[in-house]
Design a protein around this motif. Structure first.
Motif, short mmCIF file in Angstrom:
data_model
loop_
_atom_site.label_atom_id
_atom_site.label_comp_id
_atom_site.label_asym_id
_atom_site.label_seq_id
_atom_site.Cartn_x
_atom_site.Cartn_y
_atom_site.Cartn_z
N LYS A 193 0.89 -1.22 -0.17
CA LYS A 193 0.27 -0.06 -0.04
C LYS A 193 0.82 1.41 -0.13
O LYS A 193 0.59 2.23 -0.71
CB LYS A 193 -0.81 0.18 1.15
CG LYS A 193 -1.99 0.99 1.21
CD LYS A 193 -2.82 0.93 2.17
CE LYS A 193 -4.11 2.03 2.45
NZ LYS A 193 -5.01 1.73 3.34
N ARG A 194 1.86 1.18 1.00
CA ARG A 194 2.69 2.24 0.73
C ARG A 194 3.56 2.67 -0.52
O ARG A 194 3.79 3.70 -0.99
CB ARG A 194 3.92 2.10 2.03
CG ARG A 194 3.42 2.35 3.11
CD ARG A 194 4.52 1.86 4.27
NE ARG A 194 4.15 1.89 5.92
CZ ARG A 194 4.66 1.59 6.73
NH1 ARG A 194 5.77 0.67 6.40
NH2 ARG A 194 4.36 1.53 8.00
N ALA A 195 4.13 1.39 -1.15
CA ALA A 195 4.52 1.59 -2.58
C ALA A 195 3.63 2.26 -3.52
O ALA A 195 3.89 2.94 -4.44
CB ALA A 195 4.83 0.23 -3.01
N MET A 196 2.28 1.80 -3.31
CA MET A 196 1.28 2.37 -4.12
C MET A 196 1.11 3.82 -4.04
O MET A 196 0.76 4.56 -5.15
CB MET A 196 -0.26 1.70 -3.95
CG MET A 196 -0.27 0.20 -4.31
SD MET A 196 -1.66 -0.52 -3.62
CE MET A 196 -3.00 0.37 -4.26
N ILE A 197 0.93 4.31 -2.98
CA ILE A 197 1.06 5.67 -2.58
C ILE A 197 2.27 6.49 -3.27
O ILE A 197 2.11 7.43 -3.81
CB ILE A 197 0.90 6.03 -1.01
CG1 ILE A 197 -0.30 5.14 -0.43
CG2 ILE A 197 1.21 7.50 -0.82
CD1 ILE A 197 -0.39 5.22 0.96
N ILE A 198 3.45 5.94 -3.20
CA ILE A 198 4.48 6.64 -3.46
C ILE A 198 4.42 6.58 -5.13
O ILE A 198 4.76 7.70 -5.71
CB ILE A 198 5.74 5.76 -3.14
CG1 ILE A 198 5.95 6.04 -1.84
CG2 ILE A 198 7.10 6.24 -4.04
CD1 ILE A 198 7.14 5.09 -1.10
N CYS A 199 3.98 5.63 -5.70
CA CYS A 199 4.01 5.57 -7.31
C CYS A 199 3.02 6.48 -7.84
O CYS A 199 2.99 7.27 -8.67
CB CYS A 199 3.62 4.02 -7.65
SG CYS A 199 4.97 3.07 -7.90
N ALA A 200 1.68 6.76 -6.95
CA ALA A 200 0.83 7.38 -7.42
C ALA A 200 1.37 8.91 -7.21
O ALA A 200 1.02 9.94 -8.02
CB ALA A 200 -0.48 7.48 -6.35
N LEU A 201 2.05 9.42 -6.31
CA LEU A 201 2.43 10.75 -6.15
C LEU A 201 3.69 11.07 -7.11
O LEU A 201 3.62 12.33 -7.76
CB LEU A 201 3.27 11.00 -4.81
CG LEU A 201 2.37 11.00 -3.72
CD1 LEU A 201 3.11 10.93 -2.18
CD2 LEU A 201 1.33 12.17 -3.53
N LEU A 202 4.30 10.11 -7.40
CA LEU A 202 5.42 10.34 -8.74
C LEU A 202 4.75 10.41 -9.85
O LEU A 202 5.13 11.31 -10.82
CB LEU A 202 6.31 8.96 -8.77
CG LEU A 202 7.43 8.95 -7.46
CD1 LEU A 202 8.12 7.49 -7.71
CD2 LEU A 202 8.35 10.04 -7.46
N ALA A 203 3.48 9.58 -10.25
CA ALA A 203 2.87 9.84 -11.50
C ALA A 203 2.41 11.30 -11.52
O ALA A 203 2.22 12.00 -12.43
CB ALA A 203 1.65 8.77 -11.53
N LEU A 204 1.82 11.70 -10.36
CA LEU A 204 1.15 12.97 -10.23
C LEU A 204 2.26 14.23 -10.56
O LEU A 204 1.82 15.06 -11.39
CB LEU A 204 0.57 13.26 -8.88
CG LEU A 204 0.01 14.63 -8.85
CD1 LEU A 204 -1.20 14.91 -9.81
CD2 LEU A 204 -0.70 14.84 -7.40
N ILE A 205 3.43 14.08 -9.91
CA ILE A 205 4.24 14.74 -10.22
C ILE A 205 4.85 15.16 -11.42
O ILE A 205 5.07 15.96 -12.32
CB ILE A 205 5.77 14.59 -9.07
CG1 ILE A 205 5.25 14.89 -7.60
CG2 ILE A 205 6.78 15.52 -9.49
CD1 ILE A 205 6.07 14.42 -6.51
N ALA A 206 5.27 13.89 -12.00
CA ALA A 206 5.46 13.76 -13.53
C ALA A 206 4.50 14.12 -14.33
O ALA A 206 5.01 15.12 -15.44
CB ALA A 206 6.01 12.40 -14.03
N GLY A 207 3.26 14.06 -14.21
CA GLY A 207 2.38 14.50 -14.98
C GLY A 207 2.19 15.98 -14.99
O GLY A 207 2.12 16.80 -16.02
#
Length: 298
Positions: free
Chosen positions: A91-105
């Motif tokens: 779940k923590r890894a999912m949150i990190i990936c979601a944040l990274l996707a948002l920042i990159a976007g």
């Protein structure tokens, strides 16, 4: 298995080339119009990679919660199922990936548009929808992947939106004919998901994961696979015959034998390990399809 290797397995690196195919195709089409932007390619690729990884991790997480990952499953062993990675860690890894996707976007929007416009807001909403869709495939009270809607999601986000959206970010313009190569990539991507669901047919049915394959059965799923691949080639054929002279992708025809072989294998062999190999082969064939399209730039 050490922890690093377990995370590498969970990332499912073999799915990443397929995700990148959408960005590369949109970029090739933009380059043909002399409107290519290297920063758009870079940040669109990063955004897509983070979204694909988020989808992979969410799939593991959701299937572990629902019980879809069990001893009957025929594909590669999942790390939560094996007890190597905990639900909390995933779940923590999912949150990190979601944040990274948002920042990159957000960076992607900044490099794509010279000024703040309503279009940026629309793309921001599409980006947030992509993040939500990546998670909701198998997570939540009513995950759409458990209701046979995963194919539609893949077609829309990894086909139409991925390719046509990338084209628009490069060019800041629109041409309806771009939807044809976008549809091709969408159909091929849905084919990869279909192979995955054929492989997992028995375990998905027993665990209550009603994918489209579970709903229509193994034999019809093979014909559905043929339809997806044929539709992808039909769409690119219409594009090649109906597009302007400076927008052509004719070298892709050299990848056709690999797609034919893939379809024949689905009809010929139902062994899970064979289908798992074909899942990888179709992903690579799609990437080859896109790489060959880039030959028109030289």
């Amino acid at each position: 298995m050490n922890n690093i290797k377990a995370w590498v397995v969970s990332l499912r690196l073999r799915t990443l080339p397929l995700a990148l195919s959408t960005i590369f195709m949109g970029s090739v089409l933009a380059a043909q119009q002399n409107l290519f932007n290297g920063y758009v390619l870079l940040w669109a690729a990063l955004t897509t990679l983070f979204l694909q990884i988020l989808s992979n991790l969410s799939n593991d997480y959701g299937d572990a919660l629902s019980g879809a990952d069990n001893a009957l499953r025929q594909g590669p062993k999942r790390m939560i199922q094996s007890g190597v990675i905990s639900l909390t860690q995933m779940k923590r890894a999912m949150i990190i990936c979601a944040l990274l996707a948002l920042i990159a976007g957000l960076v992607l929007l900044f490099v794509s548009f010279p000024t703040i416009t309503f279009v940026q807001f629309v793309f921001l909403l599409l980006g947030l929808a992509s993040i939500a869709a990546a998670i909701r495939y198998t997570v939540g009270k009513k995950p759409y992947g458990y209701r046979g809607l995963g194919d539609l999601y893949v077609f829309l986000f990894f086909g139409l939106l991925g390719v046509a959206g990338t084209w628009f970010l490069h060019t800041n313009s629109w041409h309806w004919i771009v939807l044809l190569p976008a549809a091709s990539i969408g159909f091929f991507s849905a084919g990869v998901l279909n192979l995955n669901n054929i492989r997992d047919l028995e375990s998905d049915r027993d665990s209550g994961k009603y994918t489209l394959v579970v709903k229509i059965g193994r034999k019809r799923a093979a014909w559905y696979h043929f339809t997806l691949i044929a539709a992808g080639w039909l769409a690119i054929s219409f594009f090649m015959f109906g597009s302007p002279e400076n927008m052509t992708l004719w070298p892709v025809v050299f990848s056709l034998p690999f797609f034919i072989r893939n379809v024949l294998t689905v009809f010929d062999d139902s062994k899970a390990e064979k289908l798992d190999n074909e899942l990888r082969n179709l992903s690579l064939s799609t990437l080859l399809f896109v790489v060959l399209s880039a030959l028109t730039l030289f």
